[in-house]
Write an enzyme that holds these catalytic residues in place. Sequence first.
Site, PDB file in Angstrom:
ATOM      1  CE  LYS A  82     -13.900  -0.567 -26.951  1.00 49.40           C
ATOM      2  NZ  LYS A  82     -14.590  -1.497 -26.146  1.00 49.40           N
ATOM      3  CG  ASP A 118     -15.248  -1.108 -22.532  1.00 47.10           C
ATOM      4  OD1 ASP A 118     -16.410  -0.516 -22.399  1.00 47.10           O
ATOM      5  OD2 ASP A 118     -14.686  -1.029 -23.442  1.00 47.10           O
TER       6      ASP A 118
HETATM    7  P1  NAD Z   1     -13.224  -9.493 -30.303  1.00 45.19           P
HETATM    8  O1  NAD Z   1     -13.190  -9.927 -31.844  1.00 45.19           O
HETATM    9  O2  NAD Z   1     -11.998  -8.526 -29.825  1.00 45.19           O
HETATM   10  O3  NAD Z   1     -12.834 -10.836 -29.419  1.00 45.19           O
HETATM   11  C1  NAD Z   1     -13.370 -12.020 -29.546  1.00 45.19           C
HETATM   12  C2  NAD Z   1     -12.665 -13.014 -29.275  1.00 45.19           C
HETATM   13  O4  NAD Z   1     -13.401 -14.385 -29.251  1.00 45.19           O
HETATM   14  C3  NAD Z   1     -11.510 -13.404 -30.325  1.00 45.19           C
HETATM   15  O5  NAD Z   1     -10.167 -13.402 -29.754  1.00 45.19           O
HETATM   16  C4  NAD Z   1     -11.957 -14.677 -30.819  1.00 45.19           C
HETATM   17  O6  NAD Z   1     -10.903 -15.594 -31.285  1.00 45.19           O
HETATM   18  C5  NAD Z   1     -12.666 -15.534 -29.736  1.00 45.19           C
HETATM   19  N1  NAD Z   1     -13.692 -16.554 -30.312  1.00 45.19           N
HETATM   20  C6  NAD Z   1     -14.567 -16.366 -31.384  1.00 45.19           C
HETATM   21  N2  NAD Z   1     -15.426 -17.469 -31.339  1.00 45.19           N
HETATM   22  C7  NAD Z   1     -14.871 -18.361 -30.316  1.00 45.19           C
HETATM   23  C8  NAD Z   1     -15.238 -19.498 -29.930  1.00 45.19           C
HETATM   24  N3  NAD Z   1     -16.401 -20.342 -30.639  1.00 45.19           N
HETATM   25  N4  NAD Z   1     -14.420 -20.009 -28.791  1.00 45.19           N
HETATM   26  C9  NAD Z   1     -13.495 -19.526 -28.301  1.00 45.19           C
HETATM   27  N5  NAD Z   1     -13.139 -18.045 -28.670  1.00 45.19           N
HETATM   28  C10 NAD Z   1     -13.813 -17.527 -29.612  1.00 45.19           C
HETATM   29  O7  NAD Z   1     -14.667  -8.971 -29.881  1.00 45.19           O
HETATM   30  P2  NAD Z   1     -15.118  -8.027 -28.840  1.00 45.19           P
HETATM   31  O8  NAD Z   1     -14.834  -6.972 -28.982  1.00 45.19           O
HETATM   32  O9  NAD Z   1     -14.099  -8.812 -27.344  1.00 45.19           O
HETATM   33  O10 NAD Z   1     -16.558  -8.579 -28.508  1.00 45.19           O
HETATM   34  C11 NAD Z   1     -16.982  -9.808 -28.236  1.00 45.19           C
HETATM   35  C12 NAD Z   1     -18.388  -9.722 -27.758  1.00 45.19           C
HETATM   36  O11 NAD Z   1     -18.612  -8.895 -26.703  1.00 45.19           O
HETATM   37  C13 NAD Z   1     -19.187  -9.141 -28.738  1.00 45.19           C
HETATM   38  O12 NAD Z   1     -20.532  -9.837 -28.700  1.00 45.19           O
HETATM   39  C14 NAD Z   1     -19.610  -7.856 -28.364  1.00 45.19           C
HETATM   40  O13 NAD Z   1     -20.841  -7.251 -28.712  1.00 45.19           O
HETATM   41  C15 NAD Z   1     -19.689  -7.984 -26.944  1.00 45.19           C
HETATM   42  N6  NAD Z   1     -19.359  -6.883 -26.172  1.00 45.19           N
HETATM   43  C16 NAD Z   1     -20.013  -6.487 -25.054  1.00 45.19           C
HETATM   44  C17 NAD Z   1     -19.774  -5.310 -24.294  1.00 45.19           C
HETATM   45  C18 NAD Z   1     -20.673  -4.833 -23.193  1.00 45.19           C
HETATM   46  O14 NAD Z   1     -20.338  -3.846 -22.651  1.00 45.19           O
HETATM   47  N7  NAD Z   1     -21.473  -5.837 -22.767  1.00 45.19           N
HETATM   48  C19 NAD Z   1     -18.757  -4.599 -24.617  1.00 45.19           C
HETATM   49  C20 NAD Z   1     -17.865  -4.950 -25.451  1.00 45.19           C
HETATM   50  C21 NAD Z   1     -18.145  -6.140 -26.293  1.00 45.19           C
END
Ligand code: NAD
Length: 294
Positions: A82, A118
């Site tokens: 992205k 998004d």
């Molecule tokens: P990412 O890896 O970019 O970010 C996740 C973040 O969460 C990281 O910064 C990590 O350090 C943090 N993290 C992980 N475990 C943690 C905890 N226990 N406590 C605090 N922080 C923690 O991932 P992303 O792309 O942002 O995706 C995150 C979630 O969002 C995934 O489950 C993904 O499927 C979902 N998502 C949903 C949509 C939607 O349209 N609903 C869109 C994108 C992503």
Amino acid sequence: MSPPPPLIPDDTTIQVGLIGAGIQQSRSPRIHMDEAASLGLNYRYLLLDLDLKHEGAAALPQLLEQAERAGFAGVNVTYPCKQLVVPLLDQVSEQARRLNAVNTVVFKNGKREGHNTDWWGFAESFRRELPDASLARVVLVGAGGAGAAVAYAALQLGAKTVLIHDSDPARVAALLARLGPLFPGSCVLKGGELAADLRTADGLIHATPVGMAKSPGLAVPAASIQPPLWVADVVYFPLETQLLALARARGCRVLQGGGMAVLQAARALALFTGRTPDLQRMLARFPHQGPVSS
Ligand code: NAD
């Protein structure tokens, strides 16, 4: 057995795709193609999977070029591309530029336009499901890609204070640095102790991968989930996460992540085709749409 589809579609086919890693279970093809069929469009949504390329994300420029040359209307872009895609574009929408993240590229008149749908997906889902919820004080847990989009959405919707938490302090610092200057009328702050922040918050937005089917659990203390807190989860597989089930059982208002997933796709479909998708129809279908490969 039917012959494989041609790489270059005929004139009536609108061909689009998804570039990213680990996308074989993506629901995007179903979400897009089911709605396109309802709109009477001849539409194909292909997975352009970086995992099938030896060079991984380095294959992005080549995949983009191939899609453009093959006459695609555009592509969605997901992890880990992205940000990487931004320098490969001719134009970037204001919102995508502000977020420095593009999830939709439209090929038009020989140019590549980047958009971010998004944040709008979350904002529109929130407006529909929790229209009168207070955004005075919001806790965000998870400052990665999804966290950035939903924090931006919350601020666009008028959030006054957003307290950002992440297990990686560098992620928190980066998001503060990006969003703070964009919303001078709001307070975008590093979170303190999570339970204490939740006691004084109006709402919680959860945006870590914790709670996904493959990594179940809670990223917040269970005791902190109490009304009048509203709880939004961006995780959408499963739709009803452990966090949302707990919040619902305790009487909190909740927002599932499926709305964001569907509505970002709806906006992308509109950008690709110039047609207006039926958002309600798309939202109603989503719980019954598995990944293409299931
Ligand atoms: P990412 O890896 O970019 O970010 C996740 C973040 O969460 C990281 O910064 C990590 O350090 C943090 N993290 C992980 N475990 C943690 C905890 N226990 N406590 C605090 N922080 C923690 O991932 P992303 O792309 O942002 O995706 C995150 C979630 O969002 C995934 O489950 C993904 O499927 C979902 N998502 C949903 C949509 C939607 O349209 N609903 C869109 C994108 C992503």
